[in-house]
Design a protein around this motif. Sequence first.
Motif, mmCIF file in Angstrom:
data_model
loop_
_atom_site.group_PDB
_atom_site.id
_atom_site.type_symbol
_atom_site.label_atom_id
_atom_site.label_comp_id
_atom_site.label_asym_id
_atom_site.label_seq_id
_atom_site.Cartn_x
_atom_site.Cartn_y
_atom_site.Cartn_z
ATOM 1 N N TRP A 99 0.842 -1.203 0.000
ATOM 2 C CA TRP A 99 0.000 0.000 0.000
ATOM 3 C C TRP A 99 0.879 1.256 0.000
ATOM 4 N N GLN A 100 2.012 1.182 0.737
ATOM 5 C CA GLN A 100 2.914 2.331 0.873
ATOM 6 C C GLN A 100 3.441 2.827 -0.478
ATOM 7 N N PHE A 101 3.458 1.952 -1.492
ATOM 8 C CA PHE A 101 4.018 2.359 -2.792
ATOM 9 C C PHE A 101 3.167 3.446 -3.445
ATOM 10 N N TYR A 140 -1.766 8.703 2.468
ATOM 11 C CA TYR A 140 -2.050 8.077 3.763
ATOM 12 C C TYR A 140 -0.716 7.843 4.486
ATOM 13 N N PHE A 141 0.249 7.331 3.716
ATOM 14 C CA PHE A 141 1.634 7.265 4.180
ATOM 15 C C PHE A 141 2.439 8.130 3.217
ATOM 16 N N GLU A 142 3.595 8.613 3.664
ATOM 17 C CA GLU A 142 4.429 9.360 2.732
ATOM 18 C C GLU A 142 5.026 8.389 1.730
ATOM 19 N N PHE A 147 4.143 -10.736 -1.722
ATOM 20 C CA PHE A 147 3.790 -9.316 -1.698
ATOM 21 C C PHE A 147 2.280 -9.170 -1.724
ATOM 22 N N ASP A 148 1.786 -8.225 -0.935
ATOM 23 C CA ASP A 148 0.350 -7.971 -0.904
ATOM 24 C C ASP A 148 0.060 -6.605 -1.525
ATOM 25 N N THR A 149 -0.623 -6.615 -2.671
ATOM 26 C CA THR A 149 -0.977 -5.361 -3.299
ATOM 27 C C THR A 149 -2.488 -5.349 -3.548
ATOM 28 N N THR A 158 -3.125 -10.023 -4.825
ATOM 29 C CA THR A 158 -3.735 -8.724 -5.072
ATOM 30 C C THR A 158 -5.220 -8.789 -4.722
ATOM 31 N N LYS A 159 -5.945 -7.677 -4.946
ATOM 32 C CA LYS A 159 -7.344 -7.625 -4.479
ATOM 33 C C LYS A 159 -8.249 -6.924 -5.476
ATOM 34 N N TRP A 160 -9.481 -7.375 -5.498
ATOM 35 C CA TRP A 160 -10.546 -6.701 -6.266
ATOM 36 C C TRP A 160 -11.254 -5.733 -5.330
ATOM 37 N N LEU A 167 1.670 -3.595 12.514
ATOM 38 C CA LEU A 167 2.390 -2.682 13.415
ATOM 39 C C LEU A 167 1.479 -1.544 13.861
ATOM 40 N N ALA A 168 0.158 -1.745 13.654
ATOM 41 C CA ALA A 168 -0.826 -0.687 13.943
ATOM 42 C C ALA A 168 -0.375 0.615 13.266
ATOM 43 N N GLN A 169 0.013 0.476 12.012
ATOM 44 C CA GLN A 169 0.443 1.600 11.157
ATOM 45 C C GLN A 169 1.609 2.378 11.755
ATOM 46 N N GLY A 170 2.433 1.675 12.503
ATOM 47 C CA GLY A 170 3.663 2.273 13.030
ATOM 48 C C GLY A 170 3.610 2.529 14.533
ATOM 49 N N ILE A 171 2.428 2.506 15.120
ATOM 50 C CA ILE A 171 2.298 2.820 16.554
ATOM 51 C C ILE A 171 3.113 1.850 17.411
ATOM 52 N N LEU A 172 3.097 0.561 17.039
ATOM 53 C CA LEU A 172 3.764 -0.438 17.875
ATOM 54 C C LEU A 172 5.292 -0.343 17.831
ATOM 55 N N THR A 173 5.822 0.454 16.919
ATOM 56 C CA THR A 173 7.274 0.651 16.900
ATOM 57 C C THR A 173 7.689 1.632 17.994
ATOM 58 N N GLY A 174 6.712 2.294 18.597
ATOM 59 C CA GLY A 174 6.999 3.228 19.684
ATOM 60 C C GLY A 174 7.342 4.634 19.206
ATOM 61 N N VAL A 225 1.979 -12.106 8.417
ATOM 62 C CA VAL A 225 1.966 -10.647 8.601
ATOM 63 C C VAL A 225 2.460 -9.971 7.330
ATOM 64 N N ILE A 226 1.901 -8.789 7.043
ATOM 65 C CA ILE A 226 2.317 -8.063 5.835
ATOM 66 C C ILE A 226 2.622 -6.602 6.166
ATOM 67 N N PRO A 227 3.655 -6.370 7.002
ATOM 68 C CA PRO A 227 3.979 -4.984 7.334
ATOM 69 C C PRO A 227 4.354 -4.193 6.087
ATOM 70 N N ALA A 267 6.421 -0.836 4.444
ATOM 71 C CA ALA A 267 7.663 -0.134 4.777
ATOM 72 C C ALA A 267 7.850 1.065 3.866
ATOM 73 N N THR A 268 8.433 2.128 4.413
ATOM 74 C CA THR A 268 8.736 3.297 3.576
ATOM 75 C C THR A 268 10.243 3.520 3.467
ATOM 76 N N THR A 269 11.023 2.715 4.190
ATOM 77 C CA THR A 269 12.487 2.798 4.049
ATOM 78 C C THR A 269 13.048 1.375 3.947
ATOM 79 N N GLU A 276 14.068 -4.285 6.098
ATOM 80 C CA GLU A 276 15.054 -5.239 6.596
ATOM 81 C C GLU A 276 14.695 -5.693 8.014
ATOM 82 N N GLU A 277 14.332 -4.710 8.826
ATOM 83 C CA GLU A 277 13.948 -5.016 10.212
ATOM 84 C C GLU A 277 12.746 -5.956 10.248
ATOM 85 N N ASN A 278 11.747 -5.627 9.441
ATOM 86 C CA ASN A 278 10.505 -6.396 9.498
ATOM 87 C C ASN A 278 10.716 -7.842 9.049
ATOM 88 N N ALA A 279 11.535 -8.030 8.025
ATOM 89 C CA ALA A 279 11.842 -9.401 7.589
ATOM 90 C C ALA A 279 12.610 -10.133 8.686
HETATM 91 N N1 LIG Z 1 -7.145 -5.569 3.405
HETATM 92 C C1 LIG Z 1 -7.227 -4.385 3.939
HETATM 93 O O1 LIG Z 1 -8.307 -3.815 4.095
HETATM 94 C C2 LIG Z 1 -5.956 -3.708 4.381
HETATM 95 C C3 LIG Z 1 -6.012 -2.577 5.222
HETATM 96 C C4 LIG Z 1 -4.808 -1.997 5.610
HETATM 97 C C5 LIG Z 1 -3.602 -2.523 5.167
HETATM 98 N N2 LIG Z 1 -3.592 -3.612 4.332
HETATM 99 C C6 LIG Z 1 -2.307 -4.225 3.873
HETATM 100 O O2 LIG Z 1 -1.478 -4.405 5.003
HETATM 101 C C7 LIG Z 1 -0.221 -3.766 4.800
HETATM 102 C C8 LIG Z 1 0.300 -3.270 6.117
HETATM 103 O O3 LIG Z 1 -0.643 -2.464 6.817
HETATM 104 P P1 LIG Z 1 -0.437 -0.905 7.061
HETATM 105 O O4 LIG Z 1 0.439 -0.370 6.017
HETATM 106 O O5 LIG Z 1 -1.795 -0.327 7.233
HETATM 107 O O6 LIG Z 1 0.248 -0.800 8.501
HETATM 108 P P2 LIG Z 1 1.555 -1.411 9.207
HETATM 109 O O7 LIG Z 1 2.225 -2.394 8.365
HETATM 110 O O8 LIG Z 1 1.118 -1.785 10.557
HETATM 111 O O9 LIG Z 1 2.445 -0.094 9.350
HETATM 112 C C9 LIG Z 1 3.220 0.392 8.284
HETATM 113 C C10 LIG Z 1 3.904 1.690 8.694
HETATM 114 O O10 LIG Z 1 4.627 1.496 9.898
HETATM 115 C C11 LIG Z 1 5.883 2.142 9.840
HETATM 116 N N3 LIG Z 1 6.934 1.098 9.923
HETATM 117 C C12 LIG Z 1 6.976 -0.078 9.269
HETATM 118 N N4 LIG Z 1 8.055 -0.787 9.633
HETATM 119 C C13 LIG Z 1 8.704 -0.043 10.555
HETATM 120 C C14 LIG Z 1 9.883 -0.248 11.308
HETATM 121 N N5 LIG Z 1 10.604 -1.363 11.186
HETATM 122 N N6 LIG Z 1 10.277 0.725 12.159
HETATM 123 C C15 LIG Z 1 9.565 1.868 12.316
HETATM 124 N N7 LIG Z 1 8.416 2.118 11.618
HETATM 125 C C16 LIG Z 1 8.002 1.158 10.748
HETATM 126 C C17 LIG Z 1 5.937 2.895 8.533
HETATM 127 O O11 LIG Z 1 5.519 4.209 8.820
HETATM 128 P P3 LIG Z 1 6.025 5.491 8.016
HETATM 129 O O12 LIG Z 1 5.141 5.525 6.802
HETATM 130 O O13 LIG Z 1 5.756 6.632 8.936
HETATM 131 O O14 LIG Z 1 7.460 5.285 7.689
HETATM 132 C C18 LIG Z 1 4.927 2.162 7.667
HETATM 133 O O15 LIG Z 1 4.350 2.979 6.696
HETATM 134 C C19 LIG Z 1 -0.505 -2.678 3.756
HETATM 135 O O16 LIG Z 1 0.652 -2.278 3.057
HETATM 136 C C20 LIG Z 1 -1.516 -3.381 2.881
HETATM 137 O O17 LIG Z 1 -0.848 -4.234 1.971
HETATM 138 C C21 LIG Z 1 -4.749 -4.200 3.966
#
Ligand SMILES: NC(=O)c1ccc[n+]([C@@H]2O[C@H](COP(=O)([O-])OP(=O)(O)OC[C@H]3O[C@@H](n4cnc5c(N)ncnc54)[C@H](OP(=O)(O)O)[C@@H]3O)[C@@H](O)[C@H]2O)c1
Length: 313
Positions: A24-26, A31-33, A55-57, A86-88, A207-214, A276-278, A280-282, A287-290
């Motif tokens: 999604w980050q791509f 929503y994300f930078e 990969f999940d797109t 991928t998804k419809w 990662l709760a969109q980054g919250i769990l990284t602290g 899990v499908i975290p 990443a924007t860097t 690397e960390e997540n893998a």
């Molecule tokens: N099916 C659905 O309805 C649905 C809904 C949501 C997501 N998804 C899928 O799930 C994937 C992941 O969910 P998500 O993107 O919502 O949230 P997530 O994976 O919980 O969080 C991703 C964000 O966390 C930060 N992050 C990731 N790894 C980090 C690390 N090692 N250290 C510090 N910060 C880190 C980054 O924030 P920064 O951007 O600030 O760098 C990144 O953009 C999506 O890409 C998408 O493929 C599916």
Amino acid sequence: MSMENKRRLGKSNLMLSPVGLGCWQFDSKGYFEKPVGSVIQGIIDTSVRSGVNWFDTAERYGNSEQILSTILYYFKKTDSDVKIATKWWPMFRTAKNISKTIHDRINNLYPYPISLYQVHNPLSFSNIEKQMQEMSLLWIKGMIKNVGVCNFSAKQMRIAQNVLSWWGIPLASNQVRYSLIDRGIETNGVLDTAKELGISIIASSPLAQGILTGRFHKNPEKLDGVGLRKYSDKFSQTELKKCKDLINIIYYLSTKYNVTSSQVALNWLINKGVFVIPGATTVKQAEENAGAMNFTLSKWDMDILDEESNIFK
Ligand SMILES: NC(=O)c1ccc[n+]([C@@H]2O[C@H](COP(=O)([O-])OP(=O)(O)OC[C@H]3O[C@@H](n4cnc5c(N)ncnc54)[C@H](OP(=O)(O)O)[C@@H]3O)[C@@H](O)[C@H]2O)c1
């Protein structure tokens, strides 16, 4: 045994690494930078080198399908090296649209096949029966290899599985929000039903969109660079406060295992048997997540995390 070892997705033939890369980050429209192209290249390359094989797109993620397939092709990855899910997008559409738009998905992902085709949410104008009949047709024609759903309730999963089973197709997975601060699927029947029916759970936003990284607890009043995420509930001051103790415990465990907080949060999910499908924007994040596949939290530490996050059930 290393956690990097592949796991079967549901009752399908797909063997996937416990950690996949969320794409999604791509192209998330703010929503994300959005990372620049060369960074996305690095994220994909590093993920594959670190043991991620899928990969999940989604149709909904802007150009992320084309970006993904182009970069994988550039790195000479074959269909046996990597798999794409991928998804419809179902909203304001009927099930007929599944067949109508499949050629766009196939073209965007070329030369990679659609290893898993998921319905993005249960909000189509058509009922689940009709959607799954349409998915079955694509499967029979060989246009998709496996069928999955996202954000389906326990009841909706049963309906989907039932229709697919007429054709001998397993419902491979249900992708739902699941993390240490989103444990709803443990109490709403989704996790139990998935176990009962042999359907894998794919944890989105692990990662709760980054919250769990602290990161956002260091300076919670100033959510710089958060993008549109800041408008979601979890980023409110009240919610951030609610998980402060948990964030500290995750940090404490990360020092104990010499890993990062993100790795602790992901390992907790992997240990529960889900994928899990975290996102990443860097490259460092990727690397960390893998790397979350390279250690295992002890039962004792799993219990501590379970207990501390009980309020999020
Ligand atoms: N099916 C659905 O309805 C649905 C809904 C949501 C997501 N998804 C899928 O799930 C994937 C992941 O969910 P998500 O993107 O919502 O949230 P997530 O994976 O919980 O969080 C991703 C964000 O966390 C930060 N992050 C990731 N790894 C980090 C690390 N090692 N250290 C510090 N910060 C880190 C980054 O924030 P920064 O951007 O600030 O760098 C990144 O953009 C999506 O890409 C998408 O493929 C599916």
